[in-house]
Scaffold this active site. Structure first.
Site, PDB file in Angstrom:
ATOM      1  N   CYS A  86      27.317   8.734  38.289  1.00  0.00           N
ATOM      2  CA  CYS A  86      26.443   7.952  39.170  1.00  0.00           C
ATOM      3  C   CYS A  86      25.255   8.751  39.688  1.00  0.00           C
ATOM      4  O   CYS A  86      24.354   8.187  40.315  1.00  0.00           O
ATOM      5  CB  CYS A  86      27.239   7.403  40.346  1.00  0.00           C
ATOM      6  SG  CYS A  86      28.606   6.353  39.844  1.00  0.00           S
ATOM      7  N   CYS A 211      32.605  -3.613  48.720  1.00  0.00           N
ATOM      8  CA  CYS A 211      32.322  -3.023  47.412  1.00  0.00           C
ATOM      9  C   CYS A 211      30.864  -3.275  47.024  1.00  0.00           C
ATOM     10  O   CYS A 211      30.348  -4.369  47.224  1.00  0.00           O
ATOM     11  CB  CYS A 211      33.238  -3.633  46.354  1.00  0.00           C
ATOM     12  SG  CYS A 211      34.990  -3.624  46.769  1.00  0.00           S
ATOM     13  N   SER A 212      30.235  -2.275  46.436  1.00  0.00           N
ATOM     14  CA  SER A 212      28.869  -2.479  45.938  1.00  0.00           C
ATOM     15  C   SER A 212      28.905  -3.347  44.697  1.00  0.00           C
ATOM     16  O   SER A 212      29.916  -3.425  43.993  1.00  0.00           O
ATOM     17  CB  SER A 212      28.211  -1.135  45.617  1.00  0.00           C
ATOM     18  OG  SER A 212      28.916  -0.449  44.602  1.00  0.00           O
ATOM     19  N   LYS A 337      25.213  -1.403  48.689  1.00  0.00           N
ATOM     20  CA  LYS A 337      25.766  -2.688  49.105  1.00  0.00           C
ATOM     21  C   LYS A 337      24.782  -3.829  48.859  1.00  0.00           C
ATOM     22  O   LYS A 337      25.179  -4.924  48.469  1.00  0.00           O
ATOM     23  CB  LYS A 337      26.155  -2.651  50.579  1.00  0.00           C
ATOM     24  CG  LYS A 337      27.426  -1.895  50.904  1.00  0.00           C
ATOM     25  CD  LYS A 337      28.689  -2.538  50.309  1.00  0.00           C
ATOM     26  CE  LYS A 337      28.959  -3.886  50.888  1.00  0.00           C
ATOM     27  NZ  LYS A 337      28.611  -4.995  49.995  1.00  0.00           N
ATOM     28  N   HIS A 341      24.491  -1.344  41.860  1.00  0.00           N
ATOM     29  CA  HIS A 341      24.484   0.041  41.388  1.00  0.00           C
ATOM     30  C   HIS A 341      24.229   0.149  39.889  1.00  0.00           C
ATOM     31  O   HIS A 341      25.154   0.352  39.105  1.00  0.00           O
ATOM     32  CB  HIS A 341      25.817   0.699  41.758  1.00  0.00           C
ATOM     33  CG  HIS A 341      25.943   2.126  41.379  1.00  0.00           C
ATOM     34  ND1 HIS A 341      24.865   2.995  41.299  1.00  0.00           N
ATOM     35  CD2 HIS A 341      27.051   2.869  41.062  1.00  0.00           C
ATOM     36  CE1 HIS A 341      25.294   4.189  40.949  1.00  0.00           C
ATOM     37  NE2 HIS A 341      26.613   4.132  40.796  1.00  0.00           N
TER      38      HIS A 341
END
Length: 397
Positions: A86, A211-212, A337, A341
């Site tokens: 990431c 959770c994103s 959020k 992502h």
């Protein structure tokens, strides 16, 4: 761990960023072109023809430098593709900055892109590299792995689970409220705390709003020598520190690891603070963009980054210390959020928010006099991850 660093030796003079979201009608090529165009669309006095070399961060949206050179029709320039979970976008930025600081190039561009929606990636499916089967944590989804932070934190610090739930809810509420003020965010609606707490569970006590999301996006930055920065823009962003730490990945096998900290974050933050001459991050840093992949992650990061005392971060969250109008705003752009992502783009998206804030161009979420910012990326999972921390500033010391 320490490094010499390149404090105030390079500066960002132009940045571009797409909107993040479900871009079913846009390819990775399209997103790269959009970010590249946005970067040179009135941002500074530099032109695309002055870029000497490129670094591209992507987890799985292309192989080799051709991923970038083809859509941008580059004129035989060097393009290096990097991947670090990431932190891939941040890795492209780190390498481009070092290339300019070394004197190898006068100008360099860092680019990050990820096209996840068309791949069918949901955030729950995993594609791990071959292993010997002894790493049991690989069988956990990301939500399951990060959900362990919540009960572990409560157990270690004696926090009532109800209070912890309130803190997690506040983080989600805060970041969605910030994202509602950002035209480039994927999710642009405020979410009531009651709705966050009633949401369907994904893993442990993590609900949907803890959770994103999954999204597509791209972002880029142009880096030059600090002494040349004012030739290209009146408002450059100076790089104060760049730190990356890759852990030994022993968390699941270490009986002393209790899921209440990310040692890699602690190490990378300490190194970055030393490089940037930061002795008190709570007072010297005016904003932060952190890797809020899950709400308990952001809470633990507040302690690992030195923004809160151990076992007290949940109280600081509930007190509003990290809200847009708090003592140290965290994720003023809405974070993962609100943006989702797209792996290779997220690190540069964080830097893009710092760029806007320093230029007083952040619109409704504009902070008062931001001068020094921290960005943080986390790749992997608790006990087995890489961590990137940058510190950037509006002024050159």
């Amino acid at each position: 761990m320490s490094s010499r660093g390149i404090r105030d030796r390079v500066a960002v003079v132009a940045m571009g960023c797409t909107s993040f979201g479900e871009h079913w009608d846009r390819s990775a090529d399209d997103l790269l072109i959009d970010a590249f165009t946005d970067c040179f669309d009135g941002n500074s006095r530099i032109t695309r023809h002055e870029i000497d070399a490129y670094w591209l961060g992507t987890l799985g949206s292309g192989q080799s430098g051709l991923t970038l050179s083809k859509p941008l029709a580059l004129d035989y320039k060097p393009v290096t593709r990097v991947e670090n979970y990431c932190a891939s976008g941040s890795e492209s930025f780190r390498n481009a900055c070092y290339a300019v600081a070394s004197g190898a190039y006068d100008t360099a561009m860092a680019v990050g892109v990820e096209k996840l929606k068309d791949s069918g990636f949901s955030g729950l499916l995993r594609g791990d590299p071959p292993a010997d089967g002894t790493a049991s944590e690989l069988s956990l989804t990301a939500p399951a792995a990060f959900s362990l932070l919540d009960p572990a934190y409560c157990a270690r610090y004696g926090v009532d689970p109800g209070e912890m739930r309130r803190a997690m809810t506040h983080i989600a509420w805060k970041n969605h409220a910030n994202g509602a003020r950002n035209p480039k965010a994927q999710f642009r609606s405020e979410v009531a705390k009651e709705k966050i707490e009633r949401a369907a569970l994904v893993a442990g006590r993590l609900g949907v709003f803890d959770c994103s999301g999954v999204s597509d996006g791209a972002a880029c930055a142009v880096i030059v020598r600090a002494e040349d920065a004012l030739k290209y823009t009146d408002t450059p962003m100076y790089v104060k520190a760049l730190s990356l730490a890759a852990g030994p990945a022993m968390g699941a096998a270490d009986p002393n690891y209790d899921y209440t900290t990310f040692p890699e974050v602690v190490r990378s933050a300490q190194d970055a603070y030393e490089q940037a001459h930061i002795s008190d991050p709570r007072s010297q840093i005016s904003m932060a963009e952190v890797h809020d992949c899950f709400t308990p992650t952001e809470l633990v990061l507040m302690e690992d980054l030195g923004f809160a005392d151990r076992g007290q971060g949940w109280k600081n969250v509930l007190a509003g210390d990290f809200d847009l109008d708090g003592r140290l705003p965290v994720n003023p752009d809405g974070g993962l959020k609100s943006f989702g992502h797209p792996v290779g783009a997220s690190g540069l998206r964080m830097l893009y928010e710092c760029w806007l804030q320093f230029r007083a161009a952040a619109g409704e979420r504009q902070l008062d006099n931001p001068h020094t910012a921290l960005t943080h990326n986390l790749g992997g999972r608790p006990g087995s991850c890489v961590s990137f921390v940058s510190i950037v500033g509006r002024e050159r010391d």
